[in-house]
Design an enzyme around this catalytic site. Structure first.
Site, PDB file in Angstrom:
ATOM      1  CE  LYS A  11      -2.670  -0.379   1.133  1.00 26.35           C
ATOM      2  NZ  LYS A  11      -1.452   0.029   0.391  1.00 26.35           N
ATOM      3  NE  ARG A  86      -6.559   2.961  -3.118  1.00 25.20           N
ATOM      4  CZ  ARG A  86      -6.034   1.760  -2.893  1.00 25.20           C
ATOM      5  NH1 ARG A  86      -6.695   0.862  -2.224  1.00 25.20           N
ATOM      6  NH2 ARG A  86      -4.835   1.485  -3.349  1.00 25.20           N
ATOM      7  NE  ARG A 125       3.266  -5.631  -5.442  1.00 22.84           N
ATOM      8  CZ  ARG A 125       2.283  -4.855  -4.996  1.00 22.84           C
ATOM      9  NH1 ARG A 125       1.819  -5.035  -3.785  1.00 22.84           N
ATOM     10  NH2 ARG A 125       1.814  -3.898  -5.748  1.00 22.84           N
ATOM     11  NE  ARG A 158      -0.806  -5.081  -7.828  1.00 18.55           N
ATOM     12  CZ  ARG A 158      -1.190  -4.554  -6.661  1.00 18.55           C
ATOM     13  NH1 ARG A 158      -1.169  -5.305  -5.569  1.00 18.55           N
ATOM     14  NH2 ARG A 158      -1.573  -3.307  -6.568  1.00 18.55           N
ATOM     15  NE  ARG A 169      -0.267   1.056  -7.309  1.00 27.28           N
ATOM     16  CZ  ARG A 169       0.554   0.024  -7.107  1.00 27.28           C
ATOM     17  NH1 ARG A 169       1.477  -0.293  -8.011  1.00 27.28           N
ATOM     18  NH2 ARG A 169       0.443  -0.684  -6.010  1.00 27.28           N
TER      19      ARG A 169
HETATM   20  P1  AP5 Z   1       2.456  -5.370  -0.095  1.00 27.09           P
HETATM   21  O1  AP5 Z   1       2.133  -6.004   1.220  1.00 27.09           O
HETATM   22  O2  AP5 Z   1       2.040  -6.059  -1.330  1.00 27.09           O
HETATM   23  O3  AP5 Z   1       1.992  -3.829  -0.080  1.00 27.09           O
HETATM   24  P2  AP5 Z   1       0.551  -3.178  -0.182  1.00 27.09           P
HETATM   25  O4  AP5 Z   1       0.560  -1.995   0.708  1.00 27.09           O
HETATM   26  O5  AP5 Z   1      -0.501  -4.205   0.029  1.00 27.09           O
HETATM   27  O6  AP5 Z   1       0.626  -2.711  -1.691  1.00 27.09           O
HETATM   28  P3  AP5 Z   1      -0.453  -2.658  -2.834  1.00 27.09           P
HETATM   29  O7  AP5 Z   1       0.322  -2.359  -4.081  1.00 27.09           O
HETATM   30  O8  AP5 Z   1      -1.292  -3.900  -2.879  1.00 27.09           O
HETATM   31  O9  AP5 Z   1      -1.302  -1.445  -2.392  1.00 27.09           O
HETATM   32  P4  AP5 Z   1      -2.137  -0.507  -3.263  1.00 27.09           P
HETATM   33  O10 AP5 Z   1      -2.826   0.266  -2.199  1.00 27.09           O
HETATM   34  O11 AP5 Z   1      -1.427   0.267  -4.278  1.00 27.09           O
HETATM   35  O12 AP5 Z   1      -2.997  -1.528  -4.129  1.00 27.09           O
HETATM   36  P5  AP5 Z   1      -4.446  -2.189  -3.967  1.00 27.09           P
HETATM   37  O13 AP5 Z   1      -4.303  -3.587  -4.326  1.00 27.09           O
HETATM   38  O14 AP5 Z   1      -5.096  -1.815  -2.673  1.00 27.09           O
HETATM   39  O15 AP5 Z   1       4.050  -5.147  -0.121  1.00 27.09           O
HETATM   40  C1  AP5 Z   1       4.684  -4.595  -1.272  1.00 27.09           C
HETATM   41  C2  AP5 Z   1       6.048  -5.290  -1.491  1.00 27.09           C
HETATM   42  O16 AP5 Z   1       6.905  -4.976  -0.403  1.00 27.09           O
HETATM   43  C3  AP5 Z   1       5.947  -6.819  -1.540  1.00 27.09           C
HETATM   44  O17 AP5 Z   1       6.880  -7.309  -2.472  1.00 27.09           O
HETATM   45  C4  AP5 Z   1       6.334  -7.265  -0.105  1.00 27.09           C
HETATM   46  O18 AP5 Z   1       6.925  -8.548  -0.095  1.00 27.09           O
HETATM   47  C5  AP5 Z   1       7.324  -6.163   0.293  1.00 27.09           C
HETATM   48  N1  AP5 Z   1       7.279  -5.844   1.718  1.00 27.09           N
HETATM   49  C6  AP5 Z   1       6.182  -5.777   2.536  1.00 27.09           C
HETATM   50  N2  AP5 Z   1       6.560  -5.420   3.786  1.00 27.09           N
HETATM   51  C7  AP5 Z   1       7.900  -5.224   3.743  1.00 27.09           C
HETATM   52  C8  AP5 Z   1       8.882  -4.842   4.707  1.00 27.09           C
HETATM   53  N3  AP5 Z   1       8.557  -4.563   5.980  1.00 27.09           N
HETATM   54  N4  AP5 Z   1      10.167  -4.728   4.301  1.00 27.09           N
HETATM   55  C9  AP5 Z   1      10.515  -5.001   3.025  1.00 27.09           C
HETATM   56  N5  AP5 Z   1       9.636  -5.378   2.062  1.00 27.09           N
HETATM   57  C10 AP5 Z   1       8.347  -5.493   2.423  1.00 27.09           C
HETATM   58  O19 AP5 Z   1      -5.262  -1.389  -5.095  1.00 27.09           O
HETATM   59  C11 AP5 Z   1      -4.960  -1.559  -6.458  1.00 27.09           C
HETATM   60  C12 AP5 Z   1      -5.880  -0.684  -7.300  1.00 27.09           C
HETATM   61  O20 AP5 Z   1      -7.248  -1.066  -7.093  1.00 27.09           O
HETATM   62  C13 AP5 Z   1      -5.860   0.816  -6.996  1.00 27.09           C
HETATM   63  O21 AP5 Z   1      -4.798   1.482  -7.645  1.00 27.09           O
HETATM   64  C14 AP5 Z   1      -7.237   1.241  -7.529  1.00 27.09           C
HETATM   65  O22 AP5 Z   1      -7.218   1.288  -8.950  1.00 27.09           O
HETATM   66  C15 AP5 Z   1      -8.104   0.080  -7.138  1.00 27.09           C
HETATM   67  N6  AP5 Z   1      -8.725   0.256  -5.819  1.00 27.09           N
HETATM   68  C16 AP5 Z   1      -8.488  -0.522  -4.706  1.00 27.09           C
HETATM   69  N7  AP5 Z   1      -9.208  -0.080  -3.670  1.00 27.09           N
HETATM   70  C17 AP5 Z   1      -9.911   0.991  -4.098  1.00 27.09           C
HETATM   71  C18 AP5 Z   1     -10.820   1.879  -3.463  1.00 27.09           C
HETATM   72  N8  AP5 Z   1     -11.140   1.758  -2.165  1.00 27.09           N
HETATM   73  N9  AP5 Z   1     -11.369   2.885  -4.218  1.00 27.09           N
HETATM   74  C19 AP5 Z   1     -11.066   3.015  -5.527  1.00 27.09           C
HETATM   75  N10 AP5 Z   1     -10.189   2.210  -6.178  1.00 27.09           N
HETATM   76  C20 AP5 Z   1      -9.619   1.196  -5.466  1.00 27.09           C
END
Ligand code: AP5
Length: 215
Positions: A11, A86, A125, A158, A169
């Site tokens: 994402k 979410r 990552r 992270r 997660r």
């Molecule tokens: P990356 O692009 O970083 O993936 P992502 O989907 O953004 O992953 P996140 O871990 O950031 O998502 P998440 O939803 O768990 O965390 P968030 O920060 O939103 O890619 C991942 C890896 O793969 C990278 O190394 C990249 O280089 C590689 N990659 C990408 N595309 C690729 C491809 N096509 N092929 C190969 N490799 C690839 O949330 C974190 C925390 O915040 C949550 O757990 C929660 O505690 C809190 N939180 C956030 N939003 C809310 C909400 N709305 N409500 C409540 N709590 C929330």
């Protein structure tokens, strides 16, 4: 638009590219929360442990932050929401908020990636400790091992990319966030994208799907 998908689906990677392409802000609720944690603000101290464990933070807190961000000037021409909504509760709250500020959603893009691939993506990552840019030790390596290409700051893992937090997660995603996809499936907004393959091809595919999105 909203980008939705499991942790590590890409994402953030795709949102950054789309934001540059469409010249609109990439609004990541995860990045916003991690910034609060880094700066040790009262919000940061409140959410730190839940983030590290891979659990969602309280809805009221998240909704307040998102509303504040969407009302900022740079989001007037559009925005890409990454990580929000979410839960069905958040999806309904977003719907009410966007109606109130008269900014309807144009599309919801779901990135589909199998759980086995998620574990590989997240375990390898690494993120820049300064600007947050994301790398992957196998698929997207920095030019100089261990350091960011942009600002040369050290790369770090992270807290929630540990094995137990990744498992939590994924569980949280399947139980609490997948129903959001069902919520949007009942609207004309949802676009499904199988997000395996190289990053630029996936971006192009999303851009092509968005050409048909209603203005
Ligand atoms: P990356 O692009 O970083 O993936 P992502 O989907 O953004 O992953 P996140 O871990 O950031 O998502 P998440 O939803 O768990 O965390 P968030 O920060 O939103 O890619 C991942 C890896 O793969 C990278 O190394 C990249 O280089 C590689 N990659 C990408 N595309 C690729 C491809 N096509 N092929 C190969 N490799 C690839 O949330 C974190 C925390 O915040 C949550 O757990 C929660 O505690 C809190 N939180 C956030 N939003 C809310 C909400 N709305 N409500 C409540 N709590 C929330």
């Amino acid at each position: 638009m909203v980008l939705i998908g499991p942790p590590g689906a890409g994402k953030g990677t795709q949102a950054a590219r789309l934001a540059a392409h469409y010249r609109i802000p990439h609004i990541s609720t995860g990045d916003m929360l991690r910034m609060e944690v880094r700066q040790e603000t009262p919000i940061g101290l409140q959410v730190r442990d839940r983030l590290a464990a891979g659990l969602l933070v309280p809805d009221a807190l998240m909704l307040g932050m998102v509303e504040h961000r969407l009302l900022q000037k740079d989001a007037k021409q559009g925005f890409i929401l990454d990580g929000f909504p979410r839960s069905p509760y958040q999806a309904e709250a977003l719907q009410r908020l966007l109606e109130r500020i008269q900014r309807p959603l144009m599309a919801v893009v779901q990135l589909i990636v199998p759980d086995q691939e998620i574990v590989v993506r997240l375990s390898y990552r690494r993120c820049c400790s300064l600007c947050g840019k994301t790398y992957h030790l196998m698929y997207n390596q920095p030019q100089r091992e261990g350091y960011c290409d942009i600002d040369q700051a050290p790369l770090v893992q992270r807290d929630d990319d540990r094995e137990d937090a990744i498992r939590t997660r994924l569980q949280v995603y399947h139980q609490q966030t997948e129903p959001v996809v069902d919520y949007y499936r009942r609207t004309p907004l949802l676009r499904e994208v199988h997000a395996l393959g190289d990053v630029p091809s996936i971006s192009l595919h999303i851009q092509n799907l968005l050409k048909g999105a209603a203005a």
